[in-house]
Motif scaffolding. Structure first.
Motif, PDB file in Angstrom:
ATOM      1  N   SER A 320       0.830  -1.210   0.000  1.00  0.00           N
ATOM      2  CA  SER A 320       0.000   0.000   0.000  1.00  0.00           C
ATOM      3  C   SER A 320       0.859   1.254   0.000  1.00  0.00           C
ATOM      4  O   SER A 320       0.596   2.207  -0.746  1.00  0.00           O
ATOM      5  N   THR A 354      -9.710   5.780   0.030  1.00  0.00           N
ATOM      6  CA  THR A 354      -9.321   6.018   1.423  1.00  0.00           C
ATOM      7  C   THR A 354     -10.451   5.695   2.380  1.00  0.00           C
ATOM      8  O   THR A 354     -10.251   5.048   3.421  1.00  0.00           O
ATOM      9  N   VAL A 355     -11.658   6.119   2.048  1.00  0.00           N
ATOM     10  CA  VAL A 355     -12.815   5.830   2.903  1.00  0.00           C
ATOM     11  C   VAL A 355     -13.076   4.331   2.960  1.00  0.00           C
ATOM     12  O   VAL A 355     -13.353   3.767   4.033  1.00  0.00           O
ATOM     13  N   ILE A 357     -10.898   1.804   2.438  1.00  0.00           N
ATOM     14  CA  ILE A 357      -9.845   1.141   3.213  1.00  0.00           C
ATOM     15  C   ILE A 357     -10.009   1.423   4.697  1.00  0.00           C
ATOM     16  O   ILE A 357      -9.778   0.539   5.541  1.00  0.00           O
ATOM     17  N   ALA A 358     -10.420   2.637   5.037  1.00  0.00           N
ATOM     18  CA  ALA A 358     -10.640   2.972   6.442  1.00  0.00           C
ATOM     19  C   ALA A 358     -11.743   2.102   7.035  1.00  0.00           C
ATOM     20  O   ALA A 358     -11.622   1.596   8.162  1.00  0.00           O
ATOM     21  N   GLY A 361     -10.422  -1.502   7.316  1.00  0.00           N
ATOM     22  CA  GLY A 361      -9.472  -1.590   8.417  1.00  0.00           C
ATOM     23  C   GLY A 361     -10.148  -1.601   9.775  1.00  0.00           C
ATOM     24  O   GLY A 361      -9.741  -2.341  10.681  1.00  0.00           O
ATOM     25  N   TYR A 417      -3.348   1.879  11.394  1.00  0.00           N
ATOM     26  CA  TYR A 417      -4.581   2.353  10.754  1.00  0.00           C
ATOM     27  C   TYR A 417      -4.603   3.884  10.698  1.00  0.00           C
ATOM     28  O   TYR A 417      -4.857   4.476   9.650  1.00  0.00           O
ATOM     29  N   VAL A 421      -4.147   5.854   7.066  1.00  0.00           N
ATOM     30  CA  VAL A 421      -5.333   6.567   6.574  1.00  0.00           C
ATOM     31  C   VAL A 421      -5.124   8.072   6.627  1.00  0.00           C
ATOM     32  O   VAL A 421      -5.312   8.783   5.623  1.00  0.00           O
ATOM     33  N   GLY A 425      -2.706   8.362   3.362  1.00  0.00           N
ATOM     34  CA  GLY A 425      -3.844   8.672   2.507  1.00  0.00           C
ATOM     35  C   GLY A 425      -4.111  10.160   2.409  1.00  0.00           C
ATOM     36  O   GLY A 425      -4.420  10.685   1.333  1.00  0.00           O
TER      37      GLY A 425
END
Length: 457
Positions: A320, A354-355, A357-358, A361, A417, A421, A425
């Motif tokens: 990533s 990003t949202v 993956i957040a 996670g 995390y 993020v 991110g």
């Protein structure tokens, strides 16, 4: 519209010719071509003002046609490259200046850059330091022997002394509370973040960003093992170090060496691909060639020194991180000029990714916490050898190990995390937003020409 198109065409032609002169220049040592940084240094020898007033993005903006250099800069450029009078006159004529007039036209074209009023670049704030305060067309810093020593001293040696000194102080003080290793690791991570963000300026930003990112991801892996009074590299098996801060001091030092080595490889490859004129022709291949080897160096070190659980987790995190760095390099590449529609698409795509993956996670962290048997890999081996865990020396029964690991994994995942993020991110989104803002600022020169102003380099 025709006048604006003509100005853009004139700026592009001037940039192409200046780049050709730079790449065709023969140095005193017989080599061919100059880096953008070396060109600025030669210009500073002609006029000392350029040593203090030239931004890191200036040459790239000239050569990409974003701005057209004013008369003085063209004349200094010609003298720095030993151009003949006819060649300088040709540049001045192409840029819209009359070669037989010594002063600037009373009303310069709207896209001609004015003299900067302050040094560049400005110092970035911590919130945006990860993607640099300068523009996407940042030139590559010149890495000479002195620069290598400076990097080793300030990015590796100085933080390493801080890690070792604080570890020895804790060991000498006899502080053996179970939470001391956690406090020690978290404190070092926080200090390194603050220190690296203060060093993120100018053309060195991505190098420092990669260094602190790798150090943070590796050091976060120590949180679960610290609760179990072990470390991922097995230093706790040396002598009677179990339960003491010394193994974590060694582990943090190893993390710093791995991160700094990868960052140095990144810097040297960056200089080769973007500054030597002998890099790959395709922008994507250039970016991958710069990011891939440092990531490989970091992963090989982790593969040799740690265990299976760390291999799997770090592989996902490193993939990533590498993807983000490839995109950041593409956004800085002078040959990459995305249309407005594509810029908006990539910005929205980055926000959506990003949202997503957040959210994934957060669900993964909750699942790990609710399934205590899932993270069941104890640090009892690496690629070179395996060892037996002495739970009597660690001070707790074997049945308690998985419970401690479960809590430690939760804290580790929270730290990673938040960093991935918000910092990684967020840096990517900020770079895309800055790209849209810069492109919007250069897309309307006609609106500025009515007031006689232009955008500074």
């Amino acid at each position: 519209m025709p006048a604006r198109d003509a100005q853009r065409s004139r700026s592009a032609q001037v940039g192409i010719l200046m780049k050709a002169y730079r790449e065709a220049f023969s140095t005193e040592s017989g080599s061919r071509g100059l880096t953008q940084e070396e060109l600025l240094r030669r210009m500073a020898l002609v006029d000392s003002e350029f040593a203090d007033r030239s931004s890191h993005t200036m040459v790239s903006r000239w050569e990409s046609g974003v701005t057209r250099p004013n008369r003085k800069r063209l004349e200094v450029f010609g003298e720095a490259l030993n151009l003949s009078g006819a060649e300088v006159d040709g540049l001045l004529t192409l840029a819209g200046f009359k070669s037989d007039i010594e002063t600037e036209p009373e009303h310069a074209p709207a896209d001609v850059e004015p003299e900067p009023q302050q040094p560049f670049p400005e110092t970035p704030t911590p919130a945006t330091a990860a993607i640099d305060a300068d523009s996407r067309h940042s030139i590559v810093p010149y890495m000479d022997f002195r620069g290598t020593l400076s990097f080793a001293a300030f990015s590796c040696l100085l933080p390493g002394l801080c890690i070792v000194a604080s570890g020895y102080i804790l060991s000498s003080a006899g502080l053996m509370d179970p939470w001391i290793p956690i406090i020690y690791i978290v404190s070092i991570m926080a200090l390194m973040l603050a220190y690296k963000f203060m060093r993120m300026r100018g053309a060195h930003t991505l190098r420092e960003f990669l260094s602190i990112s790798l150090f943070f991801l590796l050091s976060a892996q120590l949180l679960p093992s610290a609760l179990t009074r072990m470390d991922i590299y097995g230093f706790y098996t040396l002598g009677d170090f179990a339960g003491k801060p010394f193994p974590y001091m060694l582990a943090l030092t190893v993390n710093l060496i791995i991160a700094s080595s990868a960052a140095l490889v990144f810097h040297l490859l960056w200089n080769w691909q973007y500054g030597s004129g002998r890099g790959a022709k395709d922008p994507l291949r250039r970016a991958v060639a710069v990011v891939g080897p440092p990531a490989g160096v970091a992963y090989v070190c982790v593969l040799i020194l740690s265990n299976l659980g760390v291999w799997a987790e770090f592989a996902v995190q490193l993939a990533s991180l590498s993807g983000v760095f490839v995109i950041l390099l593409l956004l800085r590449d002078p040959e990459v000029d995305l249309p407005e529609r594509d810029r908006r698409f990539f910005l929205y795509a980055a926000l959506a990714t990003t949202v997503t993956i957040a959210a994934i996670g957060a669900v993964a962290m909750l699942a790990i916490y609710l399934m205590p048997g899932l993270p069941a890999i104890l640090p009892d081996h690496n690629l070179l050898y395996a060892w037996e865990i002495d739970f009597d020396a660690l001070g707790y029964p074997q049945e308690e190990a998985l419970d401690r690991l479960n809590i430690g994994y939760l804290w580790q995942n929270i730290c990673i995390y938040v960093y991935m993020v918000l910092v990684v991110g967020g840096s990517l989104i900020a770079a895309l937003c800055r790209l849209n803002y810069q492109s919007a600022g250069t897309a309307e020169p006609s609106a500025m020409s009515s007031t006689g102003e232009s955008t500074a380099d």
